[in-house]
Design an enzyme around this catalytic site. Structure first.
Site, PDB file in Angstrom:
ATOM      1  CG  HIS A 193     -37.343  28.726 -10.461  1.00 35.53           C
ATOM      2  ND1 HIS A 193     -38.239  27.937 -11.101  1.00 35.53           N
ATOM      3  CD2 HIS A 193     -37.362  29.790 -11.309  1.00 35.53           C
ATOM      4  CE1 HIS A 193     -38.941  28.407 -12.095  1.00 35.53           C
ATOM      5  NE2 HIS A 193     -38.658  29.716 -12.356  1.00 35.53           N
ATOM      6  CD  GLU A 202     -39.020  35.604 -14.832  1.00 35.72           C
ATOM      7  OE1 GLU A 202     -38.068  36.510 -14.922  1.00 35.72           O
ATOM      8  OE2 GLU A 202     -38.956  34.619 -15.593  1.00 35.72           O
TER       9      GLU A 202
END
Length: 214
Positions: free
Chosen positions: A11, A84
């Site tokens: 990201h 994550e």
């Protein structure tokens, strides 16, 4: 020969990244202005690729990163399995010496093979791999999706890459990453093998104009 091209990206930048704050799956942050510019630069560089599907984690920073492709009508699926790693009770806190030392020692323990060791209140690399595998299997079960884009997170990417290349988790840190870097991976359905074509590429970010200061 049936093949799948996988464009795997991290990201774009968040304010937590900028400030050095550890953000795991428990911190659902948004891209900052620079992260939005990174996302736009990646879109401009790769909008010509005929993506069949966009995959993201469940966290908003990955959705924002690929928003340009989603707006084009490319089908999108999000999976918590791509989130994550949970860095545990200390994530989201302002950087301090105690936390920094704790995370440094944790990562060093992983490098020495203690990959089942989890952050306090968080996850281990082994647990992350376990939740990623069903997502990988789902993606590979769709050979008609010839080109796919996956947006996820730094540590989770490292885990994923070792899994794809059948490597032990102690090799995680061999895979460097930066905000909105690209790993391009090819998968052969004939051999069942993954091939790394591009690693930690950020050349698409060179087009970003840095605001002039007076």
């Amino acid at each position: 020969m049936k093949r799948k091209s996988i464009y795997l990206i991290r990201h774009g930048e968040t304010d937590f990244n900028r400030r050095g704050v550890v953000q795991g799956s428990g911190v659902d942050s948004l891209l900052n202005e620079w992260g939005e510019a990174q996302a736009a630069a990646f879109f401009n560089a790769y909008q010509h690729v005929p993506f069949d599907k966009v995959y993201t984690s469940d966290l908003r920073r990955t959705h924002q990163t690929v928003a340009g492709f989603i707006r084009r009508g490319i089908p999108h699926e999000s999976y918590a399995g791509l989130n994550e790693i949970s860095w545990g009770d200390r994530e989201g806190r302002e950087p301090n010496t105690g936390d920094n030392n704790y995370y440094r020692e944790l990562v060093n323990a992983w490098k020495t093979g203690q990959v089942e060791l989890a952050a306090e209140g968080g996850e281990s690399p082994v647990q992350v791999r376990q939740r990623q595998i069903p997502v990988i299997e789902t993606i590979l079960s769709r050979p008609h999706e010839r080109n796919i884009l996956i947006a996820m997170h730094g540590r989770a990417m490292r885990v994923l890459l070792t899994t794809l290349f059948n490597e032990p988790l102690v090799r995680m840190d061999d895979y460097e990453h930066s905000n909105l870097c690209l790993y391009k991976i090819n998968y052969s359905y004939d051999t069942g093998q993954f091939e790394l074509e591009v690693s930690n590429d950020i050349t698409h970010l060179l087009s970003i104009e840095i605001p002039q200061t007076i």
